[in-house]
Write an enzyme that holds these catalytic residues in place. Structure first.
Site, PDB file in Angstrom:
ATOM      1  N   ASP A  13       0.525  -0.920   0.246  1.00 51.35           N
ATOM      2  CA  ASP A  13       0.085   0.101  -0.162  1.00 51.35           C
ATOM      3  C   ASP A  13       0.471   1.196   0.119  1.00 51.35           C
ATOM      4  O   ASP A  13       0.661   2.307   0.678  1.00 51.35           O
ATOM      5  CB  ASP A  13      -0.919  -0.145   1.260  1.00 51.35           C
ATOM      6  CG  ASP A  13      -2.108  -1.148   1.178  1.00 51.35           C
ATOM      7  OD1 ASP A  13      -2.173  -1.336   0.419  1.00 51.35           O
ATOM      8  OD2 ASP A  13      -2.393  -1.276   2.706  1.00 51.35           O
ATOM      9  N   LYS A  16       2.354   2.028  -5.344  1.00 46.48           N
ATOM     10  CA  LYS A  16       2.496   1.591  -6.307  1.00 46.48           C
ATOM     11  C   LYS A  16       1.319   2.167  -7.335  1.00 46.48           C
ATOM     12  O   LYS A  16       2.002   2.890  -8.436  1.00 46.48           O
ATOM     13  CB  LYS A  16       2.419   0.417  -6.039  1.00 46.48           C
ATOM     14  CG  LYS A  16       3.793  -0.411  -4.852  1.00 46.48           C
ATOM     15  CD  LYS A  16       3.209  -1.478  -4.418  1.00 46.48           C
ATOM     16  CE  LYS A  16       2.264  -2.470  -4.469  1.00 46.48           C
ATOM     17  NZ  LYS A  16       2.056  -1.944  -2.671  1.00 46.48           N
ATOM     18  N   GLY A  40      -4.757  -4.578  -3.716  1.00 43.72           N
ATOM     19  CA  GLY A  40      -5.637  -3.314  -4.028  1.00 43.72           C
ATOM     20  C   GLY A  40      -4.953  -1.681  -4.345  1.00 43.72           C
ATOM     21  O   GLY A  40      -4.175  -1.751  -3.820  1.00 43.72           O
ATOM     22  N   HIS A  41      -4.518  -1.674  -5.667  1.00 40.97           N
ATOM     23  CA  HIS A  41      -4.305  -0.256  -6.262  1.00 40.97           C
ATOM     24  C   HIS A  41      -4.669   0.520  -6.730  1.00 40.97           C
ATOM     25  O   HIS A  41      -5.442   0.145  -7.936  1.00 40.97           O
ATOM     26  CB  HIS A  41      -3.222  -0.755  -7.468  1.00 40.97           C
ATOM     27  CG  HIS A  41      -1.726  -2.343  -6.752  1.00 40.97           C
ATOM     28  ND1 HIS A  41      -1.429  -2.087  -7.884  1.00 40.97           N
ATOM     29  CD2 HIS A  41      -1.661  -2.723  -6.346  1.00 40.97           C
ATOM     30  CE1 HIS A  41      -0.294  -3.174  -7.016  1.00 40.97           C
ATOM     31  NE2 HIS A  41      -0.511  -3.352  -5.699  1.00 40.97           N
ATOM     32  N   GLN A 223       2.319  -6.291  -3.494  1.00 34.10           N
ATOM     33  CA  GLN A 223       1.576  -5.727  -1.631  1.00 34.10           C
ATOM     34  C   GLN A 223       3.464  -5.537  -1.478  1.00 34.10           C
ATOM     35  O   GLN A 223       4.044  -4.039  -2.297  1.00 34.10           O
ATOM     36  CB  GLN A 223       2.117  -7.367  -1.464  1.00 34.10           C
ATOM     37  CG  GLN A 223       0.937  -8.472  -1.230  1.00 34.10           C
ATOM     38  CD  GLN A 223       0.930  -8.727  -2.740  1.00 34.10           C
ATOM     39  OE1 GLN A 223       1.162  -9.417  -3.272  1.00 34.10           O
ATOM     40  NE2 GLN A 223      -0.842  -8.945  -2.522  1.00 34.10           N
TER      41      GLN A 223
END
Ligand code: GDP
Ligand code: IMO
Ligand code: MG
Length: 422
Positions: A13, A16, A40-41, A223
Site C-alpha cells: 500500500d 504503487k 488493491g492499487h 504487496q
C-alpha cells in the site's frame, strides 16, 4: 525510461498504483508478475477513484498493453468482475489485456481453506485478505495447482477439478467446514473461461517480441518487500516473492533485460494484518484515520500506521537494488509538528542497524528515533520540487540519504497531477 521494476519497499500500500499510472504515460506495457486479488492499487483521476486488484494499473491509459504474467494467482470470477466493472465505467478492456495461461487459478476451496486456517490460528492469525492466496500458491508449489491454460480445455479442467475437489472437500470436512459443490464450481469457472479466453496467450513470447521491438515495460509489484515470502517478516507475509526478483520469474523476462528498479515508499509506514511493526504509533494512526486516510483498498480494514522506518527500508534497498525512489503521501505529514524517523533499533539492550531475520526478534525491537521539524503547511498543490517547503525537502532528502539511493518522484496527493518529478 527503459524496463523498470516497481516494488513496494515497505509492507504494501505504498501508492504503487498511483505511481504506475503516472509512469505509464512513458511506457508501452505494464506487467503484473505476482500476487493476486489480495492487492488493491488505487488510481484517482479527476474525481474518479479506481481500485485495481488483478488488472495492471496501466489499464486507464489508452494505447498501452497490460499483461498478467505467469507468476500471478488468478481468481477468474474476480477477474471477470473487475473487467465488467471497468467496462461499465467506460474503460476499454479488450486487446489491451493479455493473460498468461501459466497463471495458477485461485479456486473456491483455496478461499475456504484460507478462512479455516486463519480461524484455526486464533490470535496467531496472519490477518490475510482471505482471497485464497496462500493455499493457491501452496498448491502451485505442491504441484497440485490448476492453471488458466487448463481452464481453457473443458475436459482437462473437469478432470483436474474432480480430483482436487475430492481431496479439498475431505480436508474442509475434517476442519468442520461445509463441503463445496463441485458441479457449481465447474459451471461458474467454465462460464468465466469463455469471457477470459480471448485474453489468454503465451505472454512470455509476447514480452520477448516486445523487447525485440524496443518497447518499454513497467513491472508492477504487488504487496511490499516485508510481505515477501523469503525476505519479509515470516510467517506474517504473503505467499509470493514481492521483491524485484519476482518480476523476472513471474513474467519470464530475464534479469539482464531489466534496466532499473524503482522503490515506492510512503513518507511514513503502514501495515494491514498482523505481524511485527517496530515504528507503529497509534497517535499517528488516529490522526491519519481521522483525515479519512489509510483504510485498506481490498478489505476496507483500518491500516496500522507508524513512523518511517529507515532501518527496514535500507534492508529493502539491499534486497531489491533500488535505483530510484518514489516517496508518496508526503502530504499525510503536512500538519505534524515533530516527525520521527527510525534510524536504529534497540534489541535486548543492544543497538542494531539491520532488520533481524527472525520475526520474534523484530517484535522485540524498539525504535531509536531522530526527530525532524514539520513544515506545518499544505504540500498538496506543490507541482515542482522547489514548491515544497524547505523542511519537507530536507525530510525527503534525508530519507533518500538514509536509504542510500536517489530520489526521483515525490507524491503530494492521490491525483495523477499531484506528482513531482525530480
Ligand atoms: P498500492 O497498493 O501500493 O497501490 O497503494 P493503495 O492504493 O492500496 O494505497 C495507497 C493510498 O494512498 C490510496 O488511497 C492512494 O489513492 C493514496 N495515495 C497515493 N499517493 C498519495 C499521495 O501522495 N497523497 C495522498 N494523500 N494519497 C496518496
Ligand atoms: P498491495 O498490492 C497490504 C497482507 C495481508 C496480510 C498478509 C497475507 O495493495 O500493496 P494474503 O491475503 O496475501 O495471504 O495476506 O499480506 N497483504 C497486503 N497488505 N497491501 C497488499 O497489497 C497486500 N496483500 C496482502 O493484509 O497481512
Ligand atoms: Mg494496496
Amino acid at each position: 525510461m527503459a524496463n523498470t521494476i516497481l516494488v513496494g519497499a515497505q509492507w504494501g500500500d505504498e501508492g504503487k498504483g498511483k505511481i504506475i499510472d503516472y509512469l505509464t504515460d512513458d511506457a508501452d506495457i505494464v506487467v503484473r508478475s505476482q500476487g493476486g486479488n489480495n492487492a488493491g492499487h488505487t488510481i484517482v483521476l479527476g474525481g474518479d477513484k479506481y481500485v485495481l486488484h488483478l488488472i495492471p494499473s496501466g489499464i486507464l491509459r489508452r494505447g498501452k498493453v497490460c499483461v498478467i504474467g505467469n507468476g500471478v494467482v488468478l481468481d477468474p470470477i474476480a477477474l471477470v468482475g473487475e473487467i465488467d466493472g471497468l467496462r461499465a465505467r467506460g474503460v476499454k478492456v479488450a486487446k489491451n489485456l493479455l493473460i498468461s495461461g501459466g497463471a495458477h487459478l485461485v479456486m473456491p476451496y483455496h478461499r475456504a481453506l484460507d478462512e479455516q486456517r486463519e480461524a484455526l490460528k486464533g490470535k496467531n492469525k496472519i490477518g490475510t485478505t482471505k482471497r485464497g492466496i496462500g493455499p493457491a500458491y501452496g498448491d502451485k508449489a505442491a504441484r497440485t495447482g490448476i492453471r488458466l491454460a487448463d481452464l481453457m480445455n473443458t475436459e482437462l479442467f473437469q478432470a483436474k477439478l474432480k480430483a482436487r475437489m475430492k481431496e479439498n472437500n475431505a480436508v474442509l470436512k475434517s476442519l468442520g467446514a461445509k463441503p463445496i459443490d463441485a458441479r457449481k464450481v465447474g459451471q461458474a469457472y467454465l462460464a468465466a473461461a469463455e469471457v477470459l479466453r480471448p485474453f489468454v496467450t503465451n505472454t512470455v513470447v509476447y514480452l520477448h517480441d516486445a523487447i525485440a521491438k524496443g518497447k518499454k515495460m513497467l513491472f508492477e509489484g504487488a504487496q511490499g518487500t516485508f510481505l515477501d515470502i523469503d525476505h519479509g517478516t515470516y510467517p506474517f507475509v504473503t505467499s509470493s516473492n514481492t521483491t524485484a526478483g519476482g518480476a523476472c520469474t513471474g513474467s519470464g523476462v530475464p534479469p539482464h533485460r531489466m534496466d532499473n528498479v524503482l522503490g515506492v515508499i510512503k513518507a511514513y509506514t503502514t501495515r494491514v494484518g498482523e505481524g511485527p511493526f517496530p515504528t507503529e504509533d497509534a497517535g499517528l494512526g488516529d490522526r491519519l484515520h481521522e483525515m479519512g486516510r489509510e483504510f485498506g483498498a481490498t478489505t476496507g480494514r483500518a491500516r496500522r500506521c507508524g513512523w518511517f522506518d529507515a532501518v527496514a527500508v535500507r534492508y529493502a534497498n539491499m534486497v531489491n537494488g533500488i535505483d530510484q525512489l518514489a516517496i508518496t503521501n508526503l502530504d499525510g505529514l503536512d500538519g505534524v509538528e515533530k516527525i520521527k524517523v527510525c534510524t536504529a533499533y534497540k534489541l535486548d539492550g543492544k543497538k542494531i542497524t539491520v532488520l533481524p531475520t527472525q520475526c520474534d526478534e523484530v517484535e522485540r525491537c524498539t525504535p531509536i528515533y531522530t526527530e525532524f521539524p514539520g513544515w506545518m503547511t499544505s504540500t498538496e498543490n506543490a507541482r515542482k520540487y522547489k514548491d515544497l517547503p524547505p523542511n519537507a525537502r530536507r525530510y525527503v532528502e534525508t530519507l533518500a540519504s538514509l536509504i542510500g539511493t536517489k530520489l526521483s518522484i515525490v507524491s503530494v496527493g492521490p491525483g495523477r497531477d499531484q506528482t513531482i518529478r525530480l
